[in-house]
Design a protein around this motif. Structure first.
Motif, short mmCIF file in Angstrom:
data_model
loop_
_atom_site.label_atom_id
_atom_site.label_comp_id
_atom_site.label_asym_id
_atom_site.label_seq_id
_atom_site.Cartn_x
_atom_site.Cartn_y
_atom_site.Cartn_z
N ARG A 94 3.95 2.57 -5.91
CA ARG A 94 2.73 3.24 -5.47
C ARG A 94 1.91 3.68 -6.67
O ARG A 94 2.42 4.35 -7.56
N ASP A 166 2.58 -1.31 -2.69
CA ASP A 166 2.46 -0.13 -1.83
C ASP A 166 1.02 0.35 -2.02
O ASP A 166 0.18 -0.42 -2.52
N THR A 209 3.36 -6.22 7.31
CA THR A 209 3.58 -4.83 7.75
C THR A 209 2.74 -4.53 8.99
O THR A 209 3.25 -3.99 9.99
N ALA A 238 -7.56 1.83 5.95
CA ALA A 238 -8.35 0.60 5.91
C ALA A 238 -7.79 -0.27 4.79
O ALA A 238 -8.50 -1.03 4.16
N SER A 262 -10.04 7.31 2.34
CA SER A 262 -9.83 8.70 1.92
C SER A 262 -11.12 9.51 1.91
O SER A 262 -11.09 10.72 1.73
N ARG A 287 -16.50 1.31 -0.16
CA ARG A 287 -16.17 2.39 0.77
C ARG A 287 -16.57 1.99 2.19
O ARG A 287 -17.33 1.05 2.40
N ASN A 344 4.22 5.44 5.83
CA ASN A 344 5.49 6.14 5.69
C ASN A 344 5.29 7.62 5.96
O ASN A 344 4.49 8.27 5.28
#
Ligand code: NDP
Length: 444
Positions: A94, A166, A209, A238, A262, A287, A344
């Motif tokens: 990550r 990730d 995923t 997204a 975010s 964005r 997660n």
């Protein structure tokens, strides 16, 4: 005090300032109480739980890199090799400013049980850095990834530890890291998954995923005699998981009306235009305001707010603790029937409890997002045999794996008298296999 409560207390005392790790340990240990209580003497003698909650190894390192203006920066890199009882460590990297050792440990701990649930031979690990890829040029990303791998390459390998993507680590970053590993170690091997198709990547890994999330959601709904076709779905995020969850939901006949990043979120009553979303996020890296500008009938809102939209199915696909108790109450008021986690641990502990107590079907991420790591393990298999399977072959294996995961977590919950509690089912089913392997291998 029970053995489990002692261990939870120890984890909190020995790992202060790591609330996400405490949360993950508490959730898992709470739901395996039946097994631990029945074997307490043996588990205590073998320090079974101490070995489960302490990573086999955790590596922390300096990552110096140079920006386009010639200035040097230093970030911190991490790799937590949590548990190798059932196979080489496997788990993503990550890249996000919020990364710290507690976040990586929570993810690595969850990964042990998730990987076990896939039925494939992979242990649990996780890594990353507090580097923020946002706003960086391609060259800066490359500089960072090369420096990160210069250190990480000493600890990983195709048969020891196989990292993947990730948050913040996609195909571009994996490519730069793979190139550096190959240069330093002189090995062209399956040391990373999520690779590009031209150098050992697997077809359907990008989609895995999100697609896997929908395969298990569909299996859950069918088991409760509900048809996904025609249902309204709210998705958060997204990124990689969200985009392919939206795509598969639409292929299965559902209508997805939201997505978020975010800074804000989109409500599109006509259904999210997934081709447009891919163009904005995967190609132009912009964005979500760009979505609104391109599709004038949609709404853009600053901040968070996806869960206030009326939906039948909610799929949180952004990050940890993004669906709170207040959100869960809104979902309930609006008639939501199922929440399946793409990210997660996106649902807070109290929200999870509320959903379960109010009859909303709930599948935790360690089961519902396991399609990503499962397909990563299929990529490892293809690399080992130096072959590439077709998209349909990988996709049908993925579907089979997710249907199996659902059958296993459902059966485990039933076996221990907790029918319909898929959190307990996932933790128990994941734990049983790891326990068996740890017992067989002695105290190591
Ligand atoms: P991406 O980086 O591709 O996308 C993450 C998305 O979530 C972006 O839209 C991002 O917005 C948003 N997001 C990230 N952090 C926050 C935050 N703090 N608040 C609000 N929004 C946020 O990541 P992935 O899609 O790969 O991963 C999403 C989740 O799924 C993570 O929890 C990850 O661990 C989990 N997961 C991923 C797997 C995979 O195969 N990729 C496999 C299994 C689990 P922005 O772009 O603005 O930052």
């Amino acid at each position: 005090m029970s053995y489990i409560d002692e261990i939870i207390q120890q984890v909190i005392e020995k790992n202060p300032d790591e609330p996400e790790f405490h949360q993950a340990v508490r959730e898992v240990l709470d739901s395996i109480r039946v097994i631990v209580d029945a074997n307490e003497a043996q588990f205590r003698r073998d320090a079974l739980l101490e070995r489960l909650v302490n990573p086999e190894r955790q590596i922390k390192f300096r990552v110096p890199w140079i920006d386009d203006q010639g200035n040097a920066h230093v970030n911190t890199g991490y790799r937590v090799q949590f548990n190798s009882a059932i196979g080489p460590y496997k788990g993503g990297l990550r890249l996000h400013p919020s990364v710290n050792i507690g976040i990586i440990k929570f993810l690595g701990f969850e990964q042990i049980f998730k990987n076990s649930l896939t039925g494939l031979p992979i242990g649990g690990g996780k890594g990353g850095s507090d580097f923020d890829p946002k706003g960086k040029s391609d060259r800066e990303i490359m500089n960072f990834c090369q420096s990160f791998m210069s250190e990480l390459c000493k600890y990983i390998g195709a048969d020891t530890d196989v990292p993947a993507g990730d948050i913040g680590t996609g195909a571009r970053e994996i490519g730069y890291m793979f190139g550096q590993y190959k240069k330093l170690r002189g090995l062209f091997e399956g040391v990373l998954t999520g690779k590009g198709l031209s150098y050992g990547g697997s077809l359907a890994r990008t989609e895995a995923t999100g697609y896997g999330l929908l395969y298990i959601t569909d299996a859950l709904l069918r088991d409760h005699n509900i048809d996904i076709k025609g249902k309204t779905v709210a998705v958060s995020g997204a990124g990689n998981v969200a985009i392919y969850a939206i795509e598969k939901a639409q292929q299965l006949g559902a209508k997805v009306v939201t997505c978020s990043d975010s800074t804000g979120w989109i409500y599109d009553a006509e259904g999210i235009d997934v081709a447009l979303l891919k163009e904005i996020k995967e190609v132009r890296r912009e964005r979500l305001t760009a979505y609104k500008n391109a599709k004038l009938t949609s709404e853009y809102h600053e901040g968070r707010g996806v869960w206030q939209i009326k939906c039948d199915i909610a799929l949180p696909c952004a990050t940890q603790n993004e669906l709170t108790l207040e959100d869960a109450k809104l979902l309930k008021e609006n008639g939501c029937i199922a929440v399946c986690e793409g990210a997660n641990m996106p649902t807070t502990e109290d929200a999870t409890k509320f959903l379960q107590e109010n009859g909303i079907l709930f599948i935790p991420g360690k089961a519902s997002n396991a399609g990503g790591v499962a397909t990563s393990a299929l990529e490892m298999s293809q690399n080992s045999e130096r072959l590439s399977w077709s998209f349909d072959e990988v996709d049908s294996k993925l579907r089979g794996i997710m249907e199996n995961v659902y059958a296993n977590i459902s059966a485990a919950a039933k076996k221990y008298g907790m029918e319909g509690n898929y959190v307990a089912g996932a933790n128990i089913a994941g734990f049983e296999k790891v326990l068996d392997a740890m017992n067989a291998q002695g105290i190591v």
